[in-house]
Design a protein around this motif. Sequence first.
Motif, short mmCIF file in Angstrom:
data_model
loop_
_atom_site.label_atom_id
_atom_site.label_comp_id
_atom_site.label_asym_id
_atom_site.label_seq_id
_atom_site.Cartn_x
_atom_site.Cartn_y
_atom_site.Cartn_z
N ASP A 296 10.54 -67.49 95.66
CA ASP A 296 10.47 -66.41 94.50
C ASP A 296 11.98 -65.70 94.68
O ASP A 296 12.69 -65.54 93.59
CB ASP A 296 9.69 -65.09 95.00
N LEU A 297 12.67 -65.79 95.93
CA LEU A 297 13.93 -65.31 96.05
C LEU A 297 14.97 -66.56 95.34
O LEU A 297 15.72 -66.12 94.56
CB LEU A 297 14.36 -65.24 97.34
N GLY B 274 26.93 -60.13 92.51
CA GLY B 274 25.25 -60.27 91.87
C GLY B 274 24.78 -61.50 92.39
O GLY B 274 23.65 -61.83 92.04
N MET B 275 25.48 -62.39 93.18
CA MET B 275 24.87 -63.61 93.64
C MET B 275 24.01 -63.45 94.96
O MET B 275 24.39 -62.68 95.94
CB MET B 275 25.93 -64.68 93.69
N LEU B 276 23.18 -64.58 94.83
CA LEU B 276 22.45 -64.68 96.20
C LEU B 276 23.46 -65.62 96.86
O LEU B 276 23.73 -66.72 96.83
CB LEU B 276 21.13 -64.99 96.06
N VAL B 277 23.56 -65.20 98.34
CA VAL B 277 24.53 -66.13 99.17
C VAL B 277 23.35 -66.83 100.12
O VAL B 277 22.69 -66.14 100.82
CB VAL B 277 25.60 -65.37 100.15
N VAL B 278 23.52 -68.04 100.44
CA VAL B 278 22.82 -68.91 101.33
C VAL B 278 23.62 -69.63 102.27
O VAL B 278 24.56 -70.27 101.97
CB VAL B 278 21.93 -70.08 100.57
N GLN B 279 23.78 -68.99 103.56
CA GLN B 279 24.81 -69.43 104.50
C GLN B 279 24.15 -70.59 105.39
O GLN B 279 23.13 -70.15 106.05
CB GLN B 279 25.35 -68.07 105.16
N VAL C 243 17.63 -76.26 83.69
CA VAL C 243 17.65 -75.75 84.91
C VAL C 243 18.46 -74.38 84.98
O VAL C 243 19.78 -74.50 84.94
CB VAL C 243 18.17 -76.71 85.99
N ALA C 244 17.87 -73.39 85.17
CA ALA C 244 18.43 -71.91 85.13
C ALA C 244 18.74 -71.61 86.79
O ALA C 244 19.73 -70.84 86.70
CB ALA C 244 17.74 -70.95 84.53
N ARG C 245 17.98 -71.96 87.67
CA ARG C 245 18.17 -71.45 88.99
C ARG C 245 18.64 -72.67 89.85
O ARG C 245 18.02 -73.45 89.86
CB ARG C 245 16.83 -71.05 89.53
N PHE C 246 19.94 -72.59 90.20
CA PHE C 246 20.55 -73.51 91.16
C PHE C 246 21.72 -72.79 91.84
O PHE C 246 21.81 -71.67 91.55
CB PHE C 246 21.17 -74.48 89.97
N GLY C 247 22.20 -73.50 93.03
CA GLY C 247 23.19 -73.15 93.64
C GLY C 247 24.42 -74.10 93.67
O GLY C 247 24.35 -74.98 93.32
N VAL C 248 25.49 -73.44 93.89
CA VAL C 248 27.10 -74.17 94.04
C VAL C 248 27.27 -74.09 95.84
O VAL C 248 27.31 -73.03 96.07
CB VAL C 248 27.87 -73.58 93.42
N ASN C 249 27.43 -75.34 96.20
CA ASN C 249 27.83 -75.16 97.59
C ASN C 249 29.19 -75.49 98.14
O ASN C 249 29.82 -76.54 97.31
CB ASN C 249 27.26 -76.33 98.50
N LEU C 250 29.93 -74.63 98.77
CA LEU C 250 31.46 -74.56 98.92
C LEU C 250 31.53 -74.60 100.65
O LEU C 250 30.62 -73.95 101.39
CB LEU C 250 32.20 -73.58 98.34
N ILE C 251 32.50 -75.20 101.05
CA ILE C 251 33.03 -75.10 102.55
C ILE C 251 34.36 -74.20 102.45
O ILE C 251 35.36 -75.11 102.61
CB ILE C 251 32.80 -76.20 103.43
#
Length: 430
Positions: free
Chosen positions: A24-25, A139-144, A89-97
């Motif tokens: 859901d998140l 306002g973004m969700l962070v996935v670490q 696709v509305a829900r996605f993430g961008v990955n950065l290092i």
Amino acid sequence: MPPDELHAAHGNWQDRLLHRPVCDLLGCRLPLVLAGMDGMDGMGGVGGVACAELAAAVAQAGGFGFLGMVREPVALIREEVAQLRAAGVARFGVNLIPSATEPALLAAQVDACIDLRAPVLGLFWDVVPELIRRVVDAGMLVVQQVGSVDDAHRAEAAGAGVLVVQGVEAGGHVRAVQPLVQLLPEVLASARVPVLAAGGVSDGADVATLLALGAQGAVLGTALIATHESFAHAHHKRRVVEADAWQGVGRVDAVVGAGEQLRRIAAEAAQMLRTAADEPPPIELSSPVCYAREFELTRDDAIDRASLAAELDALLEGARAAVRLTLSDCASVEGAGDVQSQLATLRRDEVKWCGMLMAALQSMGAEASTRTSPFLAEAASITDPGERLAALLRRRQGDATQRLRALLPQVVDERLSDGLAEMLRAYQRG
Ligand SMILES: Cc1cc2nc3c(=O)[nH]c(=O)nc-3n(C[C@H](O)[C@H](O)[C@H](O)COP(=O)(O)O)c2cc1C
């Protein structure tokens, strides 16, 4: 029946077993996440393995996709995000290092993600609290993604909303020094946010086992490289398919569509977590309504919800102890045929009980425990693998049988009662 039709018919049944709050998140149906894989060439500007096409295929199959955008120019991030959105696709993430990216480029990448209103930012390697705070404030969700308990604490304190625990089995950039099965419970012991697990996940059994251990989902990297949609070089795809046994890679045996791969993994995981009580009805009777019902506890003399949840948690923690012990023993007693196959059978059963208990807790609106019973430490102190297995079986059999016998007469819900009865019968058979 073709996989797509089978999913349409049974999807609801599978989703109910696999769905976790993290879905859901993130905004996905299945707890399966495409890792944000870069191109691994250190050049930038060429696009990552996890490109828009692959992320879209994963999202369309019900999972969640990260774009691998490490060191990539802002223009490419904009293009890839636009391509994903054009695919619906509305829900996605961008990955950065951050530590792999020159500071000015990193600042521009982060600004672009905020400006584009990308829903999720995936970060890896160093935990950079000020960056996490800034992105969360926007306002973004962070996935670490983390490789240690310390990093997990720091990321959560800074505002990361989801943690990915990476085990040393992982492909690509590896931060962890411990196997996933060791590090995951250590992080789960104190995490307050949902935890996903990454490293060597290549089939549904891996996913079901990680869910049983308390992870809310699995992150897949290598398993999605050899897919038609991945931007990996054809040579890289071929090497993944040809590899014999490199972190689960031996189980990737053909270049396939990413959606097909994801649906296969989800179906296998649901199958492994399913008890007889979850048997899907004949296809013509299937409808979302019959799977959506909640557990019912309506009789006056029935056990109250809090006590039922506590009992289910205790059973879950016991089953999880057995899963963990069988996993570490399978790794350490390699070659001992009989013990190995007993361990594998035992683990399969215990993973199934974990799945049934977690589904029941979730359906009651209770949070499933992420702890493990102290049986684990007791059994682990016995050095001989055969004796250790026997001690675990005795202890599990005694404890679970006693609890189930006391609990069953008080349970009103038919499906839960059937599942618990199946568990009791299995222990009585020994
Ligand atoms: C080819 C490749 C490239 C990767 N690149 C990144 C990356 O750019 N950023 C990142 O956070 N993780 C990266 N990873 C690590 C993944 O996030 C994840 O931890 C790993 O793929 C999980 O293990 P598995 O490959 O066995 O599934 C990469 C992994 C692979 C295989």
